[in-house]
Motif scaffolding. Structure first.
Motif, PDB file in Angstrom:
ATOM      1  N   MET A   1       0.839  -1.196   0.000  1.00  0.00           N
ATOM      2  CA  MET A   1       0.000   0.000   0.000  1.00  0.00           C
ATOM      3  C   MET A   1       0.878   1.252   0.000  1.00  0.00           C
ATOM      4  SD  MET A   1      -2.995  -0.857   2.718  1.00  0.00           S
ATOM      5  CE  MET A   1      -3.995  -2.324   2.584  1.00  0.00           C
ATOM      6  N   THR A   2       0.452   2.257  -0.752  1.00  0.00           N
ATOM      7  CA  THR A   2       1.203   3.508  -0.803  1.00  0.00           C
ATOM      8  C   THR A   2       0.824   4.374   0.397  1.00  0.00           C
ATOM      9  OG1 THR A   2      -0.505   4.526  -2.180  1.00  0.00           O
ATOM     10  CG2 THR A   2       1.343   3.457  -3.309  1.00  0.00           C
ATOM     11  N   THR A   3       1.771   5.169   0.812  1.00  0.00           N
ATOM     12  CA  THR A   3       1.546   6.050   1.953  1.00  0.00           C
ATOM     13  C   THR A   3       1.866   7.486   1.574  1.00  0.00           C
ATOM     14  OG1 THR A   3       3.807   5.796   2.779  1.00  0.00           O
ATOM     15  CG2 THR A   3       2.150   4.224   3.582  1.00  0.00           C
ATOM     16  N   GLN A   4       1.321   8.409   2.364  1.00  0.00           N
ATOM     17  CA  GLN A   4       1.633   9.836   2.247  1.00  0.00           C
ATOM     18  C   GLN A   4       1.879  10.359   3.653  1.00  0.00           C
ATOM     19  OE1 GLN A   4       1.957  11.822  -0.331  1.00  0.00           O
ATOM     20  NE2 GLN A   4       0.850  10.953  -2.076  1.00  0.00           N
ATOM     21  N   ASN A   5       2.580  11.466   3.725  1.00  0.00           N
ATOM     22  CA  ASN A   5       2.780  12.093   5.029  1.00  0.00           C
ATOM     23  C   ASN A   5       1.555  12.926   5.392  1.00  0.00           C
ATOM     24  OD1 ASN A   5       5.283  10.915   5.043  1.00  0.00           O
ATOM     25  ND2 ASN A   5       6.353  12.747   4.342  1.00  0.00           N
ATOM     26  N   LEU A   6       1.307  13.010   6.666  1.00  0.00           N
ATOM     27  CA  LEU A   6       0.099  13.675   7.175  1.00  0.00           C
ATOM     28  C   LEU A   6       0.485  14.919   7.979  1.00  0.00           C
ATOM     29  CD1 LEU A   6      -3.063  13.447   7.743  1.00  0.00           C
ATOM     30  CD2 LEU A   6      -2.374  12.345   9.891  1.00  0.00           C
TER      31      LEU A   6
END
Length: 728
Positions: A1-6
């Motif tokens: 799964m791809t992630t992004q910073n929050l």
């Protein structure tokens, strides 16, 4: 799964400065923990807190848009409850499955899908299911709600929001300060969450006066700090802003020259960091005539009231210049500098006025006023307390001055009796005057200066230097790591003052509970420990406590036993914090050594003994000996050689006769390490004794003689420490 910073930011009105750092750290850590708990972030996700006067924010790396599905096994009920005798689903089981969302249209198939496993003495039914992973919007909403609920808010305020429904009205919100904006970005995407009546977006507000744009747009979660600094003129990170203030303070001091340096105060630095968003350090000054006032007064008023950083010279003396951390950076800072100089002048003038007024009355003339100040409703006035401190101080002085006269640098050449009388009079005078500065205007305005101002006023009254120093020092040590009183007069008055508080409060049952200790009894106990240990006064702890009790008359019940336990507990905690093992501390303090200066030497001796190859066996044997003697009751340490029959007991007696005197001499000389090392030679005869000798012989005289031998062994081995505590 791809992630992004929050990124999440809550924009509010000015937060309480003394709590800002804690609020920022708590907001970020709870938010991240909640995301991890829901599977939206991992243990590897990096959390960066941001906190400025008007915002709390957190940046969390590697956050999923949707958490992975999770297999869950749930215990339903015992098989005997869930299934009928013929194995069919009971109504209770079907109802439970239906509540969990399982398909029960075919009861037999539903039962077949269940697992059966032992659960204690019975067998139970378990249901396996797949729980869908949390969506970021829902998960962040839950995390954000939790983070706000768990903020360590000093005091909650209530404010109203206009409702967004068709009917007019207001809704109440409870938070530390009114909130005006919410940013929530997952990468470049806004996460639709709501808190405190706010809906998340991607815009925030910068510096009140110096922002380049009225609304700052955060294009991406990773560009938060950079965008705020560029478009909003705000350094968002608390640590970064603090470091910038330190850099500017040092640069400004170098600009002034002459080797000056800003005063070091971590709490002040944290508070100022919490007051500004764009720090700008400026150099200001005041009239040099104010330097006639004790520098502690000037420093305190500048720090406490104005949040300024006084400048000290190379010798640590206050200069007439100070540093201001401004929140604006005008092209011409003269107006800001002039304004701060005008503001500080009345503060310094007040300090000078208090100092001048106080010096018009001597400390001795204020003694009578102590009887009008209530100390405690069960212990009387400050005047009564002063008399108790005097009595305790004189009792201590009587015991110790014979030894310390020779060490007193000022009086090294004086005759002993004259010196004792002089020092005793200094102790009595200092104890009588120590609290009188509580009645001065300066201490009334700045309670933190009690003792310090008394020392200045004593010097102004031309009192002996020992008295002035003792009045200033009698509160020491004020905190962990603080210095001790500088001479023996101050040391005795400080001991008397702390003992009066400890004995008085314990005597009326006013003990510390949990984290509540309004009379700082724990700190006073550690102060007594440090003074006795580090100054090596010729006083045992119990002797010291007993000499303090008579000063109270019938106002208290004797608290010596409980107070002694309390002080040894404080000492044990302090020693563990210093790195000593719990076993070592327990072994030494089990004997309640009265001279606390010996404790460190005993601990080092125990540590050296524990490293010897004989240590484990001797510790185990010592524990065994202790148990035998405990069961035997009262045992006389007398040994008759005529009754020694077995070779092993004769060998042990001979070994004790050979090593005992040497170990005793080493103990008496304070060489505890050598004493224990000498006793290590007893290992072989002790092992042989327990292997070949029946202690509890049927013949009474043999039994008593062997118990006496063990008693003598126990006494010899446990003079430095209780070696049984080292047994595994």
């Amino acid at each position: 799964m791809t992630t992004q910073n929050l990124l999440v930011e809550l924009f509010v009105e000015e937060l309480p400065p003394k709590a800002l750092r804690k609020l920022g750290d708590a907001f970020a850590s709870v938010l991240a923990d909640q995301l991890r708990a829901q599977g939206l972030a991992s243990a590897a996700s990096v959390v960066t807190p941001f906190a400025s006067p008007r915002r709390l924010a957190a940046h969390v790396t590697a956050v999923l848009a949707r958490a992975a599905d999770k297999a869950v096994q749930q215990k339903l009920m015992p098989v005997s409850v869930g299934l009928t005798a013929d194995g069919q689903a009971a109504p209770a089981l079907l109802k439970k499955l239906q509540a969990l969302g399982a398909d029960v249209s075919d009861p037999a198939a539903a039962v077949a899908a269940l697992k059966r496993a032992p659960d204690g003495k019975a067998e139970a039914l378990f249901y396996d299911s797949i729980v869908p992973g949390a969506e970021l919007a829902a998960g962040l909403q839950k995390a954000l709600d939790e983070a706000l609920a768990k903020l360590p808010i000093p005091k909650v305020m209530t404010y109203q929001l206009e409702t967004d429904c068709e009917l007019p009205g207001w809704s109440s919100v409870h938070f530390v300060r009114p909130a005006h904006g919410l940013v929530a970005l997952h990468g470049a995407e806004v996460v639709p969450v709501k808190v405190l009546g706010l809906t998340a977006g991607n815009t925030t507000t910068g510096h009140r006066f110096e922002a380049a744009l009225p609304r700052v747009t955060i294009a991406h979660a990773d560009q938060y700090a950079e965008t705020l600094a560029r478009d909003g003129a705000v350094i968002a990170g608390f640590a970064e802003r603090r470091a910038e203030i330190v850099r500017q303070l040092q640069a400004a001091a170098q600009q002034v020259g002459g080797g000056v340096r800003p005063i070091e105060d971590e709490a002040l630095l944290d508070e100022v960091t919490a007051l500004v968003e764009r720090p700008n350090v400026l150099v200001c000054q005041f009239e040099e005539q104010f330097l006639e006032v004790p520098q502690e007064c000037l420093i305190l008023t500048m720090k406490a009231n104005q949040k300024y950083f006084p400048l000290l010279d190379a010798q640590g003396k206050l200069t007439h210049r100070f540093l201001v951390v401004s929140n604006i950076r005008p092209d011409d800072a003269s107006a800001v500098i002039g304004g701060n100089e005008r503001v500080v002048r009345p503060r310094l003038a007040d300090a000078k006025f208090f100092f001048d007024q106080d010096r018009k009355k001597t400390l001795a003339s204020r003694v009578e006023g102590l009887s009008k100040v209530v100390y405690h409703n069960k212990l009387g006035t400050q005047g009564e307390r002063m008399q108790r401190v005097r009595a305790i101080a004189n009792a201590i002085a009587e015991r110790v001055f014979g030894q310390i006269v020779a060490q007193h640098a000022v009086l090294a050449s004086a005759e002993g009796e004259i010196a004792r009388d002089y020092l005793r009079s200094c102790v009595d005078m200092a104890a009588q005057l120590a609290k009188t500065d509580l009645l001065t205007d300066m201490v009334g305005e700045f309670p933190e200066l009690q003792g310090i101002m008394g020392g200045y006023y004593a010097a102004n009254d031309n009192l002996p230097v020992e008295v002035a120093h003792a009045i200033e020092d009698h509160y020491k040590p004020r905190f962990a790591g603080d210095e001790l009183p500088r001479d023996h007069v101050g040391l005795i008055v400080a001991l008397a003052d702390k003992l009066e508080t400890l004995v008085g409060m314990f005597g009326i049952g006013n003990l510390p509970t949990g984290d509540k200790d309004p009379f700082a009894l724990r700190r006073h106990a550690l102060g007594v420990v440090r003074m006795l240990a580090e100054k090596d006064l010729p006083l045992g702890l119990d002797e010291l406590l007993h000499c303090a009790v008579p000063a109270f008359g019938d106002k208290i019940t004797d608290p010596t036993a409980a107070l002694s336990d309390f002080i040894y507990d404080r000492l044990a905690g302090s020693l563990r914090e210093q790195g000593y093992r719990a076993q070592e501390v327990e072994a030494v303090l089990a004997l309640r050594p009265q001279r606390l200066a010996d404790v460190a030497k005993r601990l080092e001796a125990v540590r050296a003994f524990a490293a010897l190859p004989e240590a484990a066996a001797l510790a185990a044997a010592n524990k065994r000996v202790g148990n035998i003697l405990k069961k035997a009751g009262e045992v006389d340490a007398h040994v008759s050689e005529v009754l020694l029959q077995e070779d092993a007991e004769k060998a042990l007696y001979a070994a004790l006769q050979a090593t005992g005197p040497q170990a005793d001499a080493q103990f008496a000389a304070g060489d505890y390490t050598a004493s224990l090392r000498t006793l290590a030679a007893l290992r072989a005869p002790v092992d042989a004794f327990f292997e070949h000798v029946m202690v509890n012989a049927e013949q009474l005289d043999l039994r008593l003689n062997r118990q006496g031998l063990l008693k003598r062994l126990h006494e010899a081995m446990n003079r430095v420490a209780d070696l049984a505590s080292l047994a595994a």
